[in-house]
Scaffold this motif. Structure first.
Motif, PDB file in Angstrom:
ATOM      1  N   LYS A  98       0.831  -1.206   0.000  1.00  0.00           N
ATOM      2  CA  LYS A  98       0.000   0.000   0.000  1.00  0.00           C
ATOM      3  C   LYS A  98       0.864   1.254   0.000  1.00  0.00           C
ATOM      4  O   LYS A  98       0.621   2.193  -0.742  1.00  0.00           O
ATOM      5  N   TYR A  99       1.833   1.280   0.884  1.00  0.00           N
ATOM      6  CA  TYR A  99       2.725   2.439   0.956  1.00  0.00           C
ATOM      7  C   TYR A  99       3.986   2.037   1.697  1.00  0.00           C
ATOM      8  O   TYR A  99       4.034   0.985   2.337  1.00  0.00           O
ATOM      9  N   TYR A 100       4.990   2.859   1.548  1.00  0.00           N
ATOM     10  CA  TYR A 100       6.238   2.640   2.291  1.00  0.00           C
ATOM     11  C   TYR A 100       6.726   3.990   2.785  1.00  0.00           C
ATOM     12  O   TYR A 100       6.191   5.036   2.401  1.00  0.00           O
ATOM     13  N   GLY A 150       8.725  11.063   4.235  1.00  0.00           N
ATOM     14  CA  GLY A 150       7.313  10.744   4.497  1.00  0.00           C
ATOM     15  C   GLY A 150       6.852   9.496   3.779  1.00  0.00           C
ATOM     16  O   GLY A 150       7.635   8.809   3.117  1.00  0.00           O
ATOM     17  N   LEU A 151       5.551   9.212   3.906  1.00  0.00           N
ATOM     18  CA  LEU A 151       4.984   8.005   3.298  1.00  0.00           C
ATOM     19  C   LEU A 151       4.791   8.178   1.792  1.00  0.00           C
ATOM     20  O   LEU A 151       4.445   9.264   1.326  1.00  0.00           O
ATOM     21  N   ARG A 185       3.672   1.933  12.344  1.00  0.00           N
ATOM     22  CA  ARG A 185       3.138   3.153  12.972  1.00  0.00           C
ATOM     23  C   ARG A 185       2.767   2.844  14.406  1.00  0.00           C
ATOM     24  O   ARG A 185       1.935   2.005  14.683  1.00  0.00           O
ATOM     25  N   THR A 189       0.601   9.804  14.221  1.00  0.00           N
ATOM     26  CA  THR A 189       0.246  10.238  12.868  1.00  0.00           C
ATOM     27  C   THR A 189       1.544  10.535  12.142  1.00  0.00           C
ATOM     28  O   THR A 189       2.461  11.118  12.726  1.00  0.00           O
ATOM     29  N   PRO A 190       1.629  10.112  10.878  1.00  0.00           N
ATOM     30  CA  PRO A 190       2.909  10.223  10.178  1.00  0.00           C
ATOM     31  C   PRO A 190       3.242  11.665   9.849  1.00  0.00           C
ATOM     32  O   PRO A 190       2.357  12.507   9.745  1.00  0.00           O
TER      33      PRO A 190
END
Lengths: 256, 256
Positions: free
Chosen positions: A168-170, A175-176, A250, A255-256
């Motif tokens: 989905k994401y890295y 940031g993501l 996380r 929160t990122p």
């Protein structure tokens, strides 16, 4: 090996009994050994030492990554510059596995991948494509490029879509970042099809690494930062799976 | 009205009995009245005459579109240039409906929409966003813009994603183009959430058009080229639905 305060820490005691049967370790790379980003990215504290000590141990060691922004050679060279003692033959990314599938099934791909990955496909016939391969193309996931891949797929009598991973994401240093999986879902929806995933968490992919080590699945441990693709994928194959709290992990309420 | 050889044809006889209770017609626009593309696109043969004759009839007429690449005013002006007798008050696009929802729920959007749609949101507070709205952004669906929308969503305690339609693709004069729905699916997967669709086939959206006509659903007929979003959506609300074979309709065995 266990994780404390976001770093790798070697555990000298307290290992559970199952560790006694352990003969091999498979490490995810991005988010476990290093965070990608500007330039080569940065090594995660303790990880260079952890790799060194694993290599000195009796355990076999392999690296299993869904990295598809560079050829295996360039990717490994980056890790070496960061200070890791890793060679290309120990590293398993999706692209070489994809090329084997293409050959096996006589398929000619339309590629929607990062420019850095293209040289891996130099020897592959890409004329008159009868399948589409997508990787972590990042900024190459323009509307035009995605639309072009869509048009190839929708124009095929039997559309075949390969996705090099389904993440989905890295996390990069700034940031993501969206991963290939979200574009896989986009094309699946557009074309009413189900992609074939090459890379983690595909059981075929994990099995090829186990074969290379000559181990049974219960003798191997997978360590990664992705609960679904690393830990879940490994457990689905009968391996042990451990999630580190680096990379995309996380912390609760963070929160990122 | 029925369709023959890809054109609109007015039917003077042979209507089924249910047509007797018909008091209003709702027309989809892109793919039914015109094909979008270079410049204003092109009117579909017979459609200008069909709109004229419907207006001369006793039936009420509204236009229901998921068009989000321009403000309602600019969009209607384009249709008028193509030769259609249509005024803005007869046209129902998703953006004004979205603005009503934002106001109702005190939400401040991060917008990932086509530049041409931005003026619709001029009066909307977009500071410190607590939701994301995506429309048919087309070339504005860059990796960077999608990643920015993703970061806003994943950073929210309760992520809210509005999608202005959920179409898979539409036809422009130079071929098929990916629609907002595929990017909705991408963000849904990335963030583990379900988007709220504003526009067709949302029952709320169709109901607002029925309310404007002062009709019950069984008194209205929806005509569109999208089996899911036009015909299916209308039928789900109790309306009749008819699919034309223009626009994105694909004849059996046809490849686009």
């Amino acid at each position: 090996m266990r994780m404390r305060s976001g770093h790798f820490v070697m555990a000298d005691e307290g290992w559970p009994g199952c560790a006694k049967s352990l003969k091999g370790v498979i490490l995810d790379m991005c988010g476990v050994l290093y965070d990608s980003g500007e330039g080569d990215g940065v090594a995660i504290p303790g990880s260079i030492e952890a790799v060194r000590r694993l290599k000195e141990s009796d355990l076999q060691l392999r690296f299993c990554t869904n990295e598809t922004q560079a050829t295996r050679e360039k990717f490994v060279a980056k890790l070496q510059r960061l200070g890791f003692d890793i060679s290309a033959s120990e590293v398993f990314p999706p692209a070489p596995a994809a090329i084997a599938v293409l050959k096996d099934r006589s398929l000619r791909p339309h590629l929607l991948v990062h420019d850095g990955l293209l040289p891996e496909f130099d020897g592959v016939d890409k004329t008159n494509p009868n399948c589409v391969i997508i990787g972590d193309a990042a900024e190459y996931f323009s509307y035009q490029n995605l639309n072009e891949a869509f048009r190839v797929l929708i124009g095929l009598e039997k559309p075949v879509l390969f996705s090099l991973g389904q993440g989905k994401y890295y996390k990069e240093t700034d940031g993501l970042k969206l991963d290939v999986g979200v574009y896989m879902k986009a094309l699946e929806y557009a074309c009413d099809l189900k992609a074939e995933v090459i890379g983690k968490p595909s059981p075929t992919f994990f099995q090829s690494v186990l074969n290379d080590m000559g181990l049974q699945s219960h003798e191997a441990l997978m360590i990664g930062d992705d609960l679904l693709n690393d830990v879940g994928g490994a457990q689905h194959c009968g391996m042990k799976g451990v999630q580190v709290r680096t990379g995309k992990y996380r912390w609760p309420k963070e929160t990122p």
